[in-house]
Design a protein around this motif. Structure first.
Motif, PDB file in Angstrom:
ATOM      1  N   GLY A 183       0.808  -1.217   0.000  1.00  0.00           N
ATOM      2  CA  GLY A 183       0.000   0.000   0.000  1.00  0.00           C
ATOM      3  C   GLY A 183       0.834   1.256   0.000  1.00  0.00           C
ATOM      4  N   GLY A 184       2.119   1.132  -0.298  1.00  0.00           N
ATOM      5  CA  GLY A 184       3.019   2.278  -0.245  1.00  0.00           C
ATOM      6  C   GLY A 184       3.865   2.245   1.009  1.00  0.00           C
ATOM      7  N   VAL A 185       5.037   2.866   0.955  1.00  0.00           N
ATOM      8  CA  VAL A 185       5.970   2.856   2.090  1.00  0.00           C
ATOM      9  C   VAL A 185       5.394   3.672   3.246  1.00  0.00           C
ATOM     10  CG1 VAL A 185       8.291   3.427   2.851  1.00  0.00           C
ATOM     11  CG2 VAL A 185       7.907   2.612   0.518  1.00  0.00           C
ATOM     12  N   LYS A 186       5.427   3.072   4.428  1.00  0.00           N
ATOM     13  CA  LYS A 186       4.890   3.740   5.611  1.00  0.00           C
ATOM     14  C   LYS A 186       5.926   3.733   6.736  1.00  0.00           C
ATOM     15  CE  LYS A 186       0.233   2.094   4.479  1.00  0.00           C
ATOM     16  NZ  LYS A 186      -0.897   1.226   4.924  1.00  0.00           N
ATOM     17  N   PRO A 187       6.112   4.863   7.418  1.00  0.00           N
ATOM     18  CA  PRO A 187       7.028   4.897   8.569  1.00  0.00           C
ATOM     19  C   PRO A 187       6.557   3.943   9.660  1.00  0.00           C
ATOM     20  CG  PRO A 187       6.511   7.115   7.822  1.00  0.00           C
ATOM     21  CD  PRO A 187       5.569   6.190   7.097  1.00  0.00           C
ATOM     22  N   ILE A 188       7.501   3.349  10.373  1.00  0.00           N
ATOM     23  CA  ILE A 188       7.176   2.358  11.397  1.00  0.00           C
ATOM     24  C   ILE A 188       7.655   2.818  12.774  1.00  0.00           C
ATOM     25  CG2 ILE A 188       7.220   0.450   9.764  1.00  0.00           C
ATOM     26  CD1 ILE A 188      10.035  -0.245  10.826  1.00  0.00           C
ATOM     27  N   SER A 189       7.103   2.181  13.787  1.00  0.00           N
ATOM     28  CA  SER A 189       7.567   2.386  15.159  1.00  0.00           C
ATOM     29  C   SER A 189       8.439   1.212  15.563  1.00  0.00           C
ATOM     30  CB  SER A 189       6.374   2.502  16.119  1.00  0.00           C
ATOM     31  OG  SER A 189       5.653   3.688  15.885  1.00  0.00           O
ATOM     32  N   ILE A 190       9.478   1.504  16.335  1.00  0.00           N
ATOM     33  CA  ILE A 190      10.463   0.504  16.755  1.00  0.00           C
ATOM     34  C   ILE A 190      10.440   0.389  18.276  1.00  0.00           C
ATOM     35  CG2 ILE A 190      12.915  -0.100  16.747  1.00  0.00           C
ATOM     36  CD1 ILE A 190      11.721  -0.162  13.990  1.00  0.00           C
ATOM     37  N   TRP A 191      10.516  -0.828  18.777  1.00  0.00           N
ATOM     38  CA  TRP A 191      10.567  -1.077  20.209  1.00  0.00           C
ATOM     39  C   TRP A 191      12.027  -1.146  20.665  1.00  0.00           C
ATOM     40  CZ3 TRP A 191       7.312  -0.613  24.041  1.00  0.00           C
ATOM     41  CH2 TRP A 191       7.574  -1.213  25.277  1.00  0.00           C
ATOM     42  N   LEU A 192      12.363  -0.407  21.692  1.00  0.00           N
ATOM     43  CA  LEU A 192      13.714  -0.399  22.236  1.00  0.00           C
ATOM     44  C   LEU A 192      13.844  -1.478  23.304  1.00  0.00           C
ATOM     45  CD1 LEU A 192      16.541   0.845  22.642  1.00  0.00           C
ATOM     46  CD2 LEU A 192      15.484   2.451  24.253  1.00  0.00           C
ATOM     47  N   SER A 193      14.722  -2.445  23.063  1.00  0.00           N
ATOM     48  CA  SER A 193      14.940  -3.525  24.022  1.00  0.00           C
ATOM     49  C   SER A 193      16.099  -3.174  24.948  1.00  0.00           C
ATOM     50  CB  SER A 193      15.251  -4.837  23.295  1.00  0.00           C
ATOM     51  OG  SER A 193      15.512  -5.876  24.225  1.00  0.00           O
ATOM     52  N   THR A 194      15.838  -3.181  26.245  1.00  0.00           N
ATOM     53  CA  THR A 194      16.895  -2.960  27.237  1.00  0.00           C
ATOM     54  C   THR A 194      17.134  -4.199  28.088  1.00  0.00           C
ATOM     55  OG1 THR A 194      15.238  -1.989  28.723  1.00  0.00           O
ATOM     56  CG2 THR A 194      16.509  -0.464  27.365  1.00  0.00           C
ATOM     57  N   ASP A 195      16.287  -5.197  27.957  1.00  0.00           N
ATOM     58  CA  ASP A 195      16.431  -6.428  28.729  1.00  0.00           C
ATOM     59  C   ASP A 195      17.240  -7.497  27.985  1.00  0.00           C
ATOM     60  OD1 ASP A 195      14.886  -5.451  30.839  1.00  0.00           O
ATOM     61  OD2 ASP A 195      13.022  -6.104  29.879  1.00  0.00           O
ATOM     62  N   TYR A 196      17.332  -7.351  26.667  1.00  0.00           N
ATOM     63  CA  TYR A 196      18.004  -8.365  25.865  1.00  0.00           C
ATOM     64  C   TYR A 196      19.058  -7.722  24.961  1.00  0.00           C
ATOM     65  CZ  TYR A 196      13.827 -10.965  27.216  1.00  0.00           C
ATOM     66  OH  TYR A 196      12.810 -11.552  27.930  1.00  0.00           O
ATOM     67  N   ALA A 197      20.097  -8.491  24.655  1.00  0.00           N
ATOM     68  CA  ALA A 197      21.124  -8.047  23.713  1.00  0.00           C
ATOM     69  C   ALA A 197      21.128  -9.010  22.535  1.00  0.00           C
ATOM     70  CB  ALA A 197      22.497  -8.029  24.371  1.00  0.00           C
ATOM     71  N   ARG A 198      21.393  -8.481  21.353  1.00  0.00           N
ATOM     72  CA  ARG A 198      21.429  -9.324  20.160  1.00  0.00           C
ATOM     73  C   ARG A 198      22.684 -10.186  20.132  1.00  0.00           C
ATOM     74  NH1 ARG A 198      24.149  -8.642  15.632  1.00  0.00           N
ATOM     75  NH2 ARG A 198      23.536  -9.832  13.793  1.00  0.00           N
ATOM     76  N   ALA A 199      23.830  -9.621  20.545  1.00  0.00           N
ATOM     77  CA  ALA A 199      25.096 -10.355  20.510  1.00  0.00           C
ATOM     78  C   ALA A 199      26.072  -9.722  21.490  1.00  0.00           C
ATOM     79  CB  ALA A 199      25.690 -10.351  19.105  1.00  0.00           C
ATOM     80  N   GLY A 200      27.001 -10.507  21.983  1.00  0.00           N
ATOM     81  CA  GLY A 200      27.992 -10.011  22.932  1.00  0.00           C
ATOM     82  C   GLY A 200      29.345  -9.788  22.285  1.00  0.00           C
ATOM     83  N   ARG A 201      30.214  -9.113  23.009  1.00  0.00           N
ATOM     84  CA  ARG A 201      31.558  -8.848  22.524  1.00  0.00           C
ATOM     85  C   ARG A 201      32.298 -10.164  22.275  1.00  0.00           C
ATOM     86  NH1 ARG A 201      36.193  -5.134  25.587  1.00  0.00           N
ATOM     87  NH2 ARG A 201      37.837  -5.476  24.037  1.00  0.00           N
TER      88      ARG A 201
END
Length: 369
Positions: A183-201
């Motif tokens: 239906g056309g490009v629409k701006p989205i909302s993003i959830w900020l995760s502070t309890d989880y990390a995607r990857a570690g050092r």
């Protein structure tokens, strides 16, 4: 000599046609509304690897289940990597893909990190051509539609010792994909995760491996419950630096013309991101890849210094971000329109991919010739 420079011996693919594949009518019905990842083409590519035999027994065969021993290493130690890319049908009917050498190089880096064999670039690109040779009819021709291609590799040796597998399988499957934004490009909302990390050092964040995505599923589900389309992760050590979304990179646009994206050893190097940044440089914009704090985003939006934010990746190409939020933080306005530069870059990149404007960087590779 690196794999990207290798001159590996040509592979001689055996081809077994699928005699019970989709009929022309059934395929037409699927292509009329393909969705994303819901349907698959009639064939797949399969190449074996072993310590003793190297890459061998390349073949194109009917799409179907993969026989796997219950003790296969991938099921126990997650030795698996994959890539994601698209094939585009141009107006003249020809079929092209975008920067396959970059996908091949990234797969080699992922393989290195996961102790898997590195597939030479020649074999990677030839595997795409072999699949298109039998499944070209599955490449959609409607605007903004494509054939999503998924090369993947996993450890198939049956054993329970903790070591790198000595037998590996490489496959390529494909799925017709409709327009990501019908239906056309629409701006989205993003959830900020502070309890989880995607990857570690020192972890596998820079590799395109299944475990990274598995760890993102729980916070992604949380994002959906909160009415958000994606989740943003922060660094695992200090919890203040931007990393990436569950499956996309993030870019901030400043009012002075700077284009800034987070840099971290645990971020997957995005091919779409790299292409977008090059297009920004072509326009004379200043591009910065550096560490970016959450506070910089928040303060930049509040002061007006940051005027646009977008995410980019293979599936959606470029997606404008209107708002980042969680229970403690809200940045931006959920009803904000898509940014001018965001949409201009998106149009330019997709025009290149679909052959609607010149490919000045030599990014396109034809697959059906």
């Amino acid at each position: 000599m690196t794999n990207t420079e290798s001159t590996a011996a040509p592979l001689d693919f055996a081809v077994t046609r699928n005699l019970v594949g989709a009929s022309d009518a059934a395929r037409a019905d699927i292509l009329a509304d393909p969705g994303f990842g819901n349907h698959f083409t009639d064939h797949m590519v399969d190449i074996c690897w072993s310590v003793k035999g190297g890459w061998h027994r390349p073949r194109v065969q009917p799409y179907g289940p993969i026989p796997l021993d219950p003790a296969a290493a991938v099921l126990h130690y997650s030795q698996t990597i994959f890539e994601g890319m698209k094939a585009y049908r141009h107006e003249d009917g020809s079929i092209w893909t975008f920067r396959p050498e970059a996908n091949a190089a990234r797969m080699q880096r992922s393989a290195r990190r996961l102790a898997l064999p590195e597939l030479p670039t020649e074999y990677f690109i030839e595997s795409l051509r072999q699949l298109i040779a039998v499944d070209a009819a599955w490449v959609p021709s409607e605007e903004d539609e494509s054939l999503y291609i998924r090369p993947f590799m996993f450890a198939k040796e049956a054993f329970l010792g903790v070591r790198a597998a000595e037998k590996v399988a490489y496959y390529v499957i494909a799925s017709p994909a409709g327009a990501y934004f019908p239906g056309g490009v629409k701006p989205i909302s993003i959830w900020l995760s502070t309890d989880y990390a995607r990857a570690g050092r020192g972890g596998t964040g820079a590799a395109k491996t299944g475990g990274n995505y598995a760890s993102s599923l729980l916070p992604q589900a949380e994002a959906y419950k909160q009415g958000c389309a994606q989740v943003l992760f922060l660094d695992s050590s200090e919890g203040k630096y931007l990393e990436e979304l569950g499956g996309m990179n993030v870019v901030l646009v400043y009012k002075d013309g700077r284009v800034v994206t987070p840099e971290s050893p645990s971020i997957l190097e995005g091919i779409t991101l790299d292409s977008v940044l090059q297009l920004a440089r072509d326009r004379g914009l200043q591009v910065e890849q550096r560490r970016v704090t959450l506070a910089e985003w928040q303060e930049g939006v509040a002061s007006g210094d940051i005027t646009e934010v977008f995410a980019c990746g293979t599936a959606a190409v470029i997606t404008p971000i209107a708002q980042l939020r969680n229970n403690e933080v809200t940045i931006g306005d959920a009803d904000a329109p898509a940014g001018e530069l965001t949409m201009s870059l998106r149009e330019e990149l997709t025009d290149i991919q679909y052959g609607r404007r010149p490919d000045k960087h030599g990014w396109l590779t034809r697959l059906d010739a």
